[in-house]
Write a protein that holds these residues in place. Sequence first.
Motif, short mmCIF file in Angstrom:
data_model
loop_
_atom_site.label_atom_id
_atom_site.label_comp_id
_atom_site.label_asym_id
_atom_site.label_seq_id
_atom_site.Cartn_x
_atom_site.Cartn_y
_atom_site.Cartn_z
N TYR A 124 41.65 22.53 19.42
CA TYR A 124 42.58 21.40 19.42
C TYR A 124 43.61 21.52 18.28
N ILE A 125 43.94 22.76 17.93
CA ILE A 125 45.03 23.05 17.00
C ILE A 125 46.23 23.53 17.83
N THR A 126 47.40 23.00 17.54
CA THR A 126 48.56 23.40 18.32
C THR A 126 48.86 24.89 18.16
N GLY A 127 49.26 25.52 19.27
CA GLY A 127 49.59 26.94 19.25
C GLY A 127 51.07 27.20 19.14
N THR A 128 51.87 26.13 19.25
CA THR A 128 53.32 26.24 19.11
C THR A 128 53.89 24.83 19.04
N TYR A 129 55.19 24.73 18.83
CA TYR A 129 55.86 23.44 18.88
C TYR A 129 56.64 23.33 20.19
N TYR A 130 56.78 22.10 20.66
CA TYR A 130 57.43 21.88 21.94
C TYR A 130 58.91 22.24 21.89
N ASN A 131 59.29 23.18 22.75
CA ASN A 131 60.70 23.52 22.95
C ASN A 131 61.41 23.74 21.62
N ASP A 132 60.82 24.61 20.77
CA ASP A 132 61.37 24.86 19.43
C ASP A 132 61.46 26.36 19.19
N PRO A 133 62.66 26.91 19.13
CA PRO A 133 62.82 28.36 18.95
C PRO A 133 62.36 28.87 17.59
N THR A 134 62.19 27.96 16.62
CA THR A 134 61.75 28.40 15.28
C THR A 134 60.24 28.29 15.10
N ALA A 135 59.51 27.97 16.15
CA ALA A 135 58.08 27.68 16.04
C ALA A 135 57.29 28.84 15.45
N SER A 136 57.69 30.07 15.74
CA SER A 136 56.91 31.23 15.30
C SER A 136 56.77 31.32 13.78
N GLU A 137 57.69 30.69 13.05
CA GLU A 137 57.63 30.73 11.60
C GLU A 137 56.39 30.05 11.05
N LYS A 138 55.81 29.14 11.84
CA LYS A 138 54.66 28.37 11.38
C LYS A 138 53.32 28.97 11.81
N PHE A 139 53.35 30.15 12.40
CA PHE A 139 52.11 30.76 12.89
C PHE A 139 52.02 32.20 12.41
N MET A 140 50.77 32.66 12.24
CA MET A 140 50.53 34.00 11.71
C MET A 140 49.26 34.55 12.35
N ASP A 141 49.41 35.54 13.20
CA ASP A 141 48.26 36.21 13.85
C ASP A 141 47.35 35.21 14.55
N GLY A 142 47.93 34.22 15.22
CA GLY A 142 47.11 33.25 15.94
C GLY A 142 46.60 32.11 15.08
N TRP A 143 47.02 32.04 13.82
CA TRP A 143 46.61 30.96 12.93
C TRP A 143 47.80 30.06 12.65
N LEU A 144 47.55 28.75 12.53
CA LEU A 144 48.58 27.80 12.11
C LEU A 144 48.70 27.84 10.59
N ARG A 145 49.91 28.03 10.11
CA ARG A 145 50.18 27.98 8.67
C ARG A 145 50.42 26.51 8.29
N THR A 146 49.50 25.94 7.53
CA THR A 146 49.55 24.51 7.28
C THR A 146 50.59 24.11 6.24
N GLY A 147 50.95 25.04 5.34
CA GLY A 147 51.83 24.68 4.24
C GLY A 147 51.09 24.05 3.08
N ASP A 148 49.78 23.89 3.19
CA ASP A 148 48.96 23.38 2.09
C ASP A 148 48.38 24.55 1.31
N VAL A 149 48.39 24.42 0.00
CA VAL A 149 47.78 25.42 -0.87
C VAL A 149 46.40 24.90 -1.27
N ALA A 150 45.39 25.77 -1.18
CA ALA A 150 44.02 25.29 -1.36
C ALA A 150 43.12 26.35 -1.95
N THR A 151 41.94 25.90 -2.37
CA THR A 151 40.82 26.79 -2.67
C THR A 151 39.68 26.44 -1.71
N ILE A 152 38.78 27.38 -1.47
CA ILE A 152 37.56 27.11 -0.71
C ILE A 152 36.40 27.61 -1.54
#
Length: 549
Positions: free
Chosen positions: A394-422
Amino acid sequence: MFPSTMMDIPLTVQNIFWRVERLFYDKPLATYTESGEAIRSTYGELARNVHRLASALAKEGVREGTRVGTFGWNTQRHLECYFAIPCMGAVLHTINVRLFADQLEYIIAHAEDEVIFCDRSVLPILEGLAGKIPTVRLVVLMNDGPEPTGKLPRTVDYHEFLASGDDHFAWPTLDERAAAAMCYTSGTTGNPKGVVYSHRSTMIHSLVAALPDSVNISEVDTLMYAVPMFHANAWGLPYAAANAGASQVFSDRFLDAERVVNLLDREGVTISAGVPTVWLPVLNLLDQTGRKLPKLQRVLCGGSAAPPALIAGLRRHGIRLVHAWGMTETSPLASLTRIRSTMLDWPEEKQLEVAAKQGVIVPTLEWRIVDLETGNEQPWDGKSIGELQIRGPYITGTYYNDPTASEKFMDGWLRTGDVATIDPLGYVQLVDRTKDLVKSGGEWISSVELENLIMAHPKVLEAAVVGLPHPRWQERPVAAVVPKPEYRGQLTADEIREYLADKVAKWWLPDEVVFLDALPRTSVGKFAKNQLRDQLADVAKRWSASATA
């Protein structure tokens, strides 16, 4: 492939509605009005209205795939739209009433909404777009209030519209991967981006949200979510609560602390949800008045990091704050913090450190952190930082009708823009947004950590930290602080810095502390740091002028 013998029944919102209609028809619902009175109903009455609403929409030419917008607050009628629109195969488009006019014009046109269900309290906003939203041919007014001015092409009252529908609507068989709903991001940079939720993703999210180590929703609960229904499907709680058979209470648009506490108390709410800016005034009111909320077991808190002082403060009143994290793109629930059984004998202070993290990822999802510069995956050691990336059903794989959508994805992962530790146990802690980290002298400073520390000061109500351009250090942190009402005019910048002195490195201390009556907020209640930077621009100019003097 060795085939299974399981029935191939699609997962759709119709599954949830079946439970509402057949199993939980007697469970109560309540919608609060401006006067503070409750309009009482049941899931059974809601179900009857849902059939009529779908039938009326069909008679208006709404078909599978038609986008139908909602422009309103938290009410039973909004929940009826939540069911009628996707169950008939159309697409529910919840529109954020707090967006700027140009953003509203963009997303309504981009989604190609044909019908909009609108609260009368926000009707003037929609009328301000008259002539700029050509796909909209019908507006249905959901409640009482101002009369339409005639600027929009066609308006009709909700009751009249329901009366045009039949008592029973035959639901079509739907593809579980078909669109059920869509929501646009708040668009802090560039145009808002559309996220389309499928029936399958919505159903999986509803099941995951109700799990014991998730929100933990059951039939015995009563939910009041202070999260607006126009944002990320109110964190998916309307569907999750309905699926479990829990009662629901709707606050409309009224979320001042006094009203929230009255509503929680009167309705015996057991689970609530909202951003920290809702709960900080509530905690302040409870502390000042000594009022109790004996039925309220837990509060789901997200949107921005909850200060440890808020978590500890609500705990004093017997209310557990469950820290959560998610995005419009993640449906949105992605992680929650629960204290594990192996931690129960830990000191309270150490448990509080865990509770202040954004938690462990929920079932069906995966995440990782990736180095900001090299792109390499970082270890789960609680120290290494990187961009949080996530994937799942239930994670989006792209944005609706947006030619720039690929910038937010990397190898099938959504780039959240949050910086974190685990950490080694899988608990994530957000360090900052990539755009909000302060880079000073080649080192990173976490604005979130500074904010949490400042908000632990007993005289502080809220605080936000931003990095401003500095002629020597590239950026330096500036803290904007809202004192508690009883301390306005008394709290000083030196007092804040002295409080922080033994808690952070010296070079983390804010160069300036500015006191404000209120902090600017985004459309969903987060601190609007872009606006705050603009407000504080004179500080950076002063630094620059001083360096060249």
